[in-house]
Design a protein around this motif. Structure first.
Motif, PDB file in Angstrom:
ATOM      1  N   THR A 350      28.431 -76.695 -32.527  1.00  0.00           N
ATOM      2  CA  THR A 350      27.068 -76.619 -31.972  1.00  0.00           C
ATOM      3  C   THR A 350      26.016 -76.340 -33.051  1.00  0.00           C
ATOM      4  O   THR A 350      24.849 -76.116 -32.736  1.00  0.00           O
ATOM      5  CB  THR A 350      26.993 -75.513 -30.899  1.00  0.00           C
ATOM      6  N   LYS A 351      26.429 -76.388 -34.309  1.00  0.00           N
ATOM      7  CA  LYS A 351      25.498 -76.088 -35.407  1.00  0.00           C
ATOM      8  C   LYS A 351      24.477 -77.209 -35.617  1.00  0.00           C
ATOM      9  O   LYS A 351      23.366 -76.979 -36.081  1.00  0.00           O
ATOM     10  CB  LYS A 351      26.312 -75.862 -36.683  1.00  0.00           C
ATOM     11  N   TYR A 352      24.849 -78.442 -35.274  1.00  0.00           N
ATOM     12  CA  TYR A 352      24.007 -79.603 -35.575  1.00  0.00           C
ATOM     13  C   TYR A 352      23.411 -80.205 -34.293  1.00  0.00           C
ATOM     14  O   TYR A 352      23.928 -79.986 -33.196  1.00  0.00           O
ATOM     15  CB  TYR A 352      24.827 -80.656 -36.333  1.00  0.00           C
ATOM     16  N   ASP A 353      22.390 -81.004 -34.469  1.00  0.00           N
ATOM     17  CA  ASP A 353      21.737 -81.675 -33.343  1.00  0.00           C
ATOM     18  C   ASP A 353      22.572 -82.897 -32.959  1.00  0.00           C
ATOM     19  O   ASP A 353      22.597 -83.905 -33.681  1.00  0.00           O
ATOM     20  CB  ASP A 353      20.322 -82.103 -33.743  1.00  0.00           C
ATOM     21  N   LEU A 354      23.263 -82.793 -31.833  1.00  0.00           N
ATOM     22  CA  LEU A 354      24.136 -83.881 -31.379  1.00  0.00           C
ATOM     23  C   LEU A 354      23.524 -84.636 -30.198  1.00  0.00           C
ATOM     24  O   LEU A 354      24.234 -85.289 -29.438  1.00  0.00           O
ATOM     25  CB  LEU A 354      25.517 -83.325 -30.985  1.00  0.00           C
ATOM     26  N   SER A 355      22.193 -84.561 -30.068  1.00  0.00           N
ATOM     27  CA  SER A 355      21.545 -85.166 -28.898  1.00  0.00           C
ATOM     28  C   SER A 355      21.734 -86.681 -28.837  1.00  0.00           C
ATOM     29  O   SER A 355      21.706 -87.280 -27.759  1.00  0.00           O
ATOM     30  CB  SER A 355      20.046 -84.830 -28.887  1.00  0.00           C
ATOM     31  N   SER A 356      21.955 -87.331 -29.997  1.00  0.00           N
ATOM     32  CA  SER A 356      22.150 -88.793 -29.995  1.00  0.00           C
ATOM     33  C   SER A 356      23.521 -89.187 -29.459  1.00  0.00           C
ATOM     34  O   SER A 356      23.729 -90.302 -28.980  1.00  0.00           O
ATOM     35  CB  SER A 356      21.994 -89.356 -31.420  1.00  0.00           C
ATOM     36  N   LEU A 357      24.508 -88.265 -29.563  1.00  0.00           N
ATOM     37  CA  LEU A 357      25.898 -88.592 -29.228  1.00  0.00           C
ATOM     38  C   LEU A 357      26.099 -88.651 -27.719  1.00  0.00           C
ATOM     39  O   LEU A 357      25.836 -87.685 -27.014  1.00  0.00           O
ATOM     40  CB  LEU A 357      26.838 -87.555 -29.848  1.00  0.00           C
ATOM     41  N   ARG A 358      26.543 -89.801 -27.233  1.00  0.00           N
ATOM     42  CA  ARG A 358      26.780 -89.962 -25.796  1.00  0.00           C
ATOM     43  C   ARG A 358      28.220 -89.647 -25.409  1.00  0.00           C
ATOM     44  O   ARG A 358      28.472 -89.023 -24.396  1.00  0.00           O
ATOM     45  CB  ARG A 358      26.434 -91.393 -25.355  1.00  0.00           C
ATOM     46  N   THR A 359      29.165 -90.135 -26.213  1.00  0.00           N
ATOM     47  CA  THR A 359      30.573 -90.035 -25.819  1.00  0.00           C
ATOM     48  C   THR A 359      31.462 -89.908 -27.056  1.00  0.00           C
ATOM     49  O   THR A 359      31.192 -90.520 -28.085  1.00  0.00           O
ATOM     50  CB  THR A 359      31.011 -91.299 -25.038  1.00  0.00           C
ATOM     51  N   LEU A 360      32.515 -89.120 -26.912  1.00  0.00           N
ATOM     52  CA  LEU A 360      33.585 -89.068 -27.918  1.00  0.00           C
ATOM     53  C   LEU A 360      34.807 -89.750 -27.324  1.00  0.00           C
ATOM     54  O   LEU A 360      35.275 -89.380 -26.241  1.00  0.00           O
ATOM     55  CB  LEU A 360      33.921 -87.617 -28.277  1.00  0.00           C
ATOM     56  N   PHE A 361      35.301 -90.781 -28.024  1.00  0.00           N
ATOM     57  CA  PHE A 361      36.504 -91.496 -27.603  1.00  0.00           C
ATOM     58  C   PHE A 361      37.675 -91.055 -28.474  1.00  0.00           C
ATOM     59  O   PHE A 361      37.513 -90.868 -29.691  1.00  0.00           O
ATOM     60  CB  PHE A 361      36.305 -93.013 -27.738  1.00  0.00           C
ATOM     61  N   LEU A 362      38.823 -90.913 -27.853  1.00  0.00           N
ATOM     62  CA  LEU A 362      40.014 -90.487 -28.584  1.00  0.00           C
ATOM     63  C   LEU A 362      41.167 -91.443 -28.318  1.00  0.00           C
ATOM     64  O   LEU A 362      41.313 -91.962 -27.215  1.00  0.00           O
ATOM     65  CB  LEU A 362      40.428 -89.075 -28.168  1.00  0.00           C
ATOM     66  N   ALA A 363      41.986 -91.676 -29.339  1.00  0.00           N
ATOM     67  CA  ALA A 363      43.192 -92.488 -29.182  1.00  0.00           C
ATOM     68  C   ALA A 363      44.106 -92.225 -30.369  1.00  0.00           C
ATOM     69  O   ALA A 363      43.677 -91.696 -31.387  1.00  0.00           O
ATOM     70  CB  ALA A 363      42.857 -93.977 -29.107  1.00  0.00           C
ATOM     71  N   GLY A 364      45.357 -92.638 -30.265  1.00  0.00           N
ATOM     72  CA  GLY A 364      46.307 -92.523 -31.369  1.00  0.00           C
ATOM     73  C   GLY A 364      47.555 -91.807 -30.925  1.00  0.00           C
ATOM     74  O   GLY A 364      48.631 -92.375 -30.874  1.00  0.00           O
ATOM     75  N   GLU A 365      47.410 -90.537 -30.618  1.00  0.00           N
ATOM     76  CA  GLU A 365      48.476 -89.725 -30.033  1.00  0.00           C
ATOM     77  C   GLU A 365      48.040 -89.392 -28.607  1.00  0.00           C
ATOM     78  O   GLU A 365      46.838 -89.347 -28.333  1.00  0.00           O
ATOM     79  CB  GLU A 365      48.613 -88.407 -30.811  1.00  0.00           C
ATOM     80  N   PRO A 366      48.968 -89.120 -27.710  1.00  0.00           N
ATOM     81  CA  PRO A 366      48.543 -88.675 -26.380  1.00  0.00           C
ATOM     82  C   PRO A 366      47.661 -87.436 -26.470  1.00  0.00           C
ATOM     83  O   PRO A 366      47.883 -86.567 -27.314  1.00  0.00           O
ATOM     84  CB  PRO A 366      49.864 -88.360 -25.674  1.00  0.00           C
TER      85      PRO A 366
END
Length: 629
Positions: A350-366
C-alpha cells in the motif's frame, strides 16, 4: 454485455461463425477462405487460405494512430537501466534486427534460436523473426548446456541470438560459455551466432561464427524490412515444454490462429485497452512471456513492461513502484512470486499509488486460497487466477469479465473459456462426468481452439500419442490434470494425473492435500509428494516452509506444529489424506520459472536419482531435503 454461458455455447455450437467474428480483431493481408479445417483429427488448421503477419499486428498496424505512444518499457533492477520505446522506435529496432538476421542468411521458414536475458534485444529478435517469416525458438536464459544442446538439435536453427550474460539477484550469469559448450555438444551447428554484448561478462568470440550485434545494427540503421505475409497456418514459433523426459517436446504454434486468440483474450479476458500499460512479470523463455509480454499486449496496442530482476530487489515494493510510475492497468504474475512477497512487509503493498491497476492475474502454479486472500486484501484489487499450458498458449479456465462480470471463487481459476469444449472424464472408462463435484481428468474435445499447439515440432505421431490417446476409447486432448466442477460451473484443479497418490487404494491428488496444509496459519508454502511404502503402497510426505522461521525454535515446537498440521488435514480431508510426516525446510526446490520440482523431491525421498536438474533454481533446497531424510 452478453451472458458468458451463451457466449461460450455459441463458440462451440457455431464455431466457425464465432471465430470469424474474432478474426476481425486483427489485420489480414489476404482474407481466409475457411475458418477451421478439422478433416484430419486431431490436427486443426485455422483461418485456412488467409495471410497475415504477427509482427505487423503487434507493431506496424499501430503506427498510423499511436506511433509515439509507449510500446516497450524495459526495466532492469539488475543493471539499474530503464528504457522506453514508442511504437515508432520499436518498429525501427525490429527492422534493424530483421535486417541483421537477413544479413546472416536467415530465410522464411528457417529457425532462429533465442537464448537471451530479459533485455529489449530479445523482444526485437522475436518480432524480427515473425516479421520475416522465420520461426523463433526461445530457450530460457541460463538453461544449462545439455538442455540447450538438445533444443538446438531439435530446432536446427540457422542462427542463434544470444548475449554475454544475464543477471539475477545482483549476480552475473554468463551465457556465452554455456552456449559455446551447448554448440560443442550439439550435432547441429548453426551457421552464425549473433551476440549482444551488455558489458557484463567478457567472452571469447569464435572466428567466422560469432557476430557482434552493435556494429551490424549500425550498418542497418536505415534499412527497411517489410513484413513477409505468411499463410495463417505458417508456424510462428516452437517452445519446448519444461519437465519433459528424454527428447524435449517442441510445441509448434501457428500464426493466424495465435494472433486471433491473443487479440480475443486481451478483449474478453484481460480487458486491455489500447494506450494502457500491461505488466507481466514473467520471462520470455516461458509461454506467458510469449503470449503476454510480447505479443498479446502489443497486438492490443498496449505498452508492455519487460522486467529483469527479482520481485524483492531492491525491496519487495519494486513491482508496485512500477505500477505507480507507468500507470499499469493489468498485471500478470505467478502465485509463487506472491508467496515470496508474502514473507515481506505487507505495508509495501500500500506504499504506492495503485489507482491505475484494475486486476492482478495469476497463473503457473495452482493458486491456494490463503495466498489469493492475502494479495487481494493487501492490494484491494480483484485477483483472477487462470489455468492454461504451454500447449494451449492462452487460458483454458478463468473469468472473462469482458463478456460478463462474474465473482471469483478462491481456489478456482473459474470457468471453461470460449472455444474450449472442456469435459471431465473417468480416466479408466472414458465416461463423461456430468454431476457436480465429481473428480475426473480435465480434457478438451477437438478441435483445439485457435492459438493452441498445431503439433509437436517434426513429430506428429508424438503429438497424437502424448496428448490424444490417453483416455480409453476417446480421441480427446488430455491436460493431465485432475479437476472437479462445482454446481455453479467453477472448476477446481486437483493436481496432475501423474501426481496422484494411491494410499491403500484411495486415490488422492497432491494438490488437495497441499491446499489443506496451506490453510494452516503458520504455513507459507508446501509441497506434497507420494512416497513408496511397503504397507500402503504410497504415503504422502509434506515439506513445509513456515511464514516465520523463527517461530520454530526447537524440536518440540516442530513436533507440535507437525501435529497441528496433521489435525488440519484430518479435519478437512479425513485421516486417509494425512501425511505420514510433515518436514520443515527453509525453501522448496523449484525451477527457474517457479514450478515445484515434485518429481525430484519424490525421487530423493525414495533414494532414487532425481534426474535432470538443469532447471533448478537453488540446488541447496533439494540438499536440505536429503539431509532431513
Amino acid at each position: 454485455m452478453t451472458r458468458f454461458a451463451d457466449f461460450h455455447k455459441r463458440s462451440i455450437s457455431d464455431r466457425d461463425g464465432f471465430w470469424a467474428e474474432q478474426a476481425a480483431l486483427i489485420d489480414w493481408h489476404k482474407p481466409f477462405e475457411q475458418v477451421c479445417d478439422y478433416s484430419h483429427p486431431p490436427f486443426a488448421k485455422w483461418f485456412v487460405g488467409g495471410q497475415t503477419n504477427l509482427c505487423h499486428n503487434a507493431v506496424d498496424r499501430h503506427l498510423a494512430t499511436r506511433a509515439d505512444q509507449n510500446a516497450l518499457i524495459f526495466v532492469s533492477t539488475e543493471t539499474e537501466q530503464e528504457r522506453v520505446y514508442s511504437f515508432r522506435e520499436l518498429h525501427a529496432e525490429v527492422q534493424r534486427m530483421a535486417a541483421c538476421l537477413l544479413d546472416l542468411g536467415v530465410k522464411k521458414g528457417d529457425r532462429v534460436l533465442v537464448y537471451m536475458p530479459m533485455i529489449p534485444e530479445a523482444a526485437f529478435a522475436m518480432l524480427a523473426c515473425t516479421r520475416i517469416g522465420a520461426i523463433h525458438s526461445v530457450v530460457f536464459g541460463g538453461f544449462a548446456s545439455g538442455s540447450l544442446a538438445s533444443r538446438i538439435e531439435d530446432a536446427t536453427p540457422t542462427v542463434v541470438v544470444s548475449a554475454d550474460a544475464g543477471s539475477r539477484g545482483g549476480k552475473v550469469v554468463a551465457y556465452k560459455p554455456l552456449l559455446d559448450e551447448a554448440l560443442r555438444l550439439s550435432s547441429h551447428k548453426p551457421g552464425k551466432v549473433l551476440m549482444v554484448d551488455r558489458g557484463l561478462s567478457p567472452f571469447q568470440r569464435v572466428a567466422d561464427r560469432d557476430v557482434d550485434y552493435a556494429p551490424l545494427r549500425e550498418k542497418h540503421l536505415k534499412t527497411e524490412v517489410p513484413c513477409v505475409w505468411v499463410d495463417s497456418t505458417h508456424p510462428s514459433y516452437t517452445l519446448y515444454t519444461s519437465g519433459t523426459t528424454g527428447k524435449p517436446k517442441g510445441v509448434q504454434r501457428d500464426t493466424g490462429g495465435y494472433a486471433v486468440a491473443l487479440a480475443a483474450s486481451m478483449k474478453h479476458i484481460f480487458q486491455g485497452q489500447a494506450g494502457e500499460t500491461y505488466f507481466s512479470a514473467s520471462d520470455i523463455g516461458w509461454v506467458v512471456g510469449h503470449s503476454y509480454i510480447i505479443y498479446g499486449p502489443l497486438i492490443a496496442g498496449m505498452a508492455t513492461i519487460m522486467y529483469e530482476g527479482l520481485p524483492i530487489r531492491p525491496d519487495a515494493g519494486i513491482w508496485w513502484s512500477l505500477v505507480e510510475k507507468y500507470k499499469v492497468s493489468l498485471m500478470f504474475t505467478a502465485p509463487t512470486a506472491v508467496r515470496v512477497l508474502k514473507k515481506h512487509d505487507a505495508a509495501l503493498l500500500t506504499k504506492y499509488d495503485l489507482s491505475s491497476l484494475r486486476t492482478l492475474f495469476l497463473a503457473g502454479e495452482p493458486l491456494d486460497e490463503p495466498t489469493a486472500q492475502w494479495i487481494a486484501q493487501g492490494l484491494g484489487k480483484p485477483v483472477i487466477d487462470n489455468y492454461w499450458q504451454t500447449e494451449t498458449g492462452w487460458p483454458i479456465l478463468t473469468i472473462a469479465n469482458g463478456v460478463e462480470k462474474a465473482p471469483t471463487k478462491f481456489g478456482s481459476p473459474g470457468f471453461a473459456m470460449y472455444g474450449y469444449d472442456v469435459k471431465l472424464l473417468d480416466d479408466a472408462t472414458g465416461k463423461e462426468l456430468t454431476e457436480p463435484n465429481q473428480k475426473g481428468v480435465l480434457v478438451i474435445e477437438g478441435p483445439l481452439p485457435p492459438g493452441c499447439m498445431q503439433t509437436v515440432w517434426r513429430d506428429d505421431e508424438r503429438f497424437i500419442n502424448t496428448y490424444w490417446k490417453t483416455i480409453p476409447g476417446r480421441l480427446v486432448y488430455s491436460t493431465f490434470d485432475w479437476g472437479i466442477r462445482d454446481a455453479d460451473g467453477y472448476y477446481f484443479i486437483l493436481g496432475r494425473t501423474d501426481d496422484v497418490i494411491n494410499v491403500a487404494g484411495h486415490r488422492l491428488g497432491t494438490r488437495e492435500i497441499e491446499e489443506s496444509i496451506s490453510s494452516h496459519p503458520a504455513v507459507a508454502e508446501v509441497a506434497v509428494v507420494g512416497v513408496a511404502d511397503q504397507l500402503k503402497g504410497q504415503v504422502a510426505m509434506a515439506f513445509v516452509v513456515v511464514k516465520d522461521a523463527g517461530s520454530i525454535p526447537d524440536d518440540a515446537a516442530k513436533l507440535k506444529l507437525e501435529g497441528d498440521i496433521m489435525k488440519t488435514v484430518d479435519g478437512q480431508l479425513g485421516a486417509v489424506a494425512r501425511p505420514a510426516r510433515v518436514r520443515f525446510v527453509t525453501a522448496l526446490p523449484k525451477t527457474r520459472s517457479g514450478k515445484l520440482l515434485r518429481r525430484a523431491i519424490q525421487a530423493v525421498c525414495e533414494q532414487r536419482d532425481p534426474g535432470d536438474l538443469t532447471t533448478i533454481e537453488d540446488p541447496s533446497a533439494l540438499q536440505q531435503i536429503r539431509d532431513l531424510l
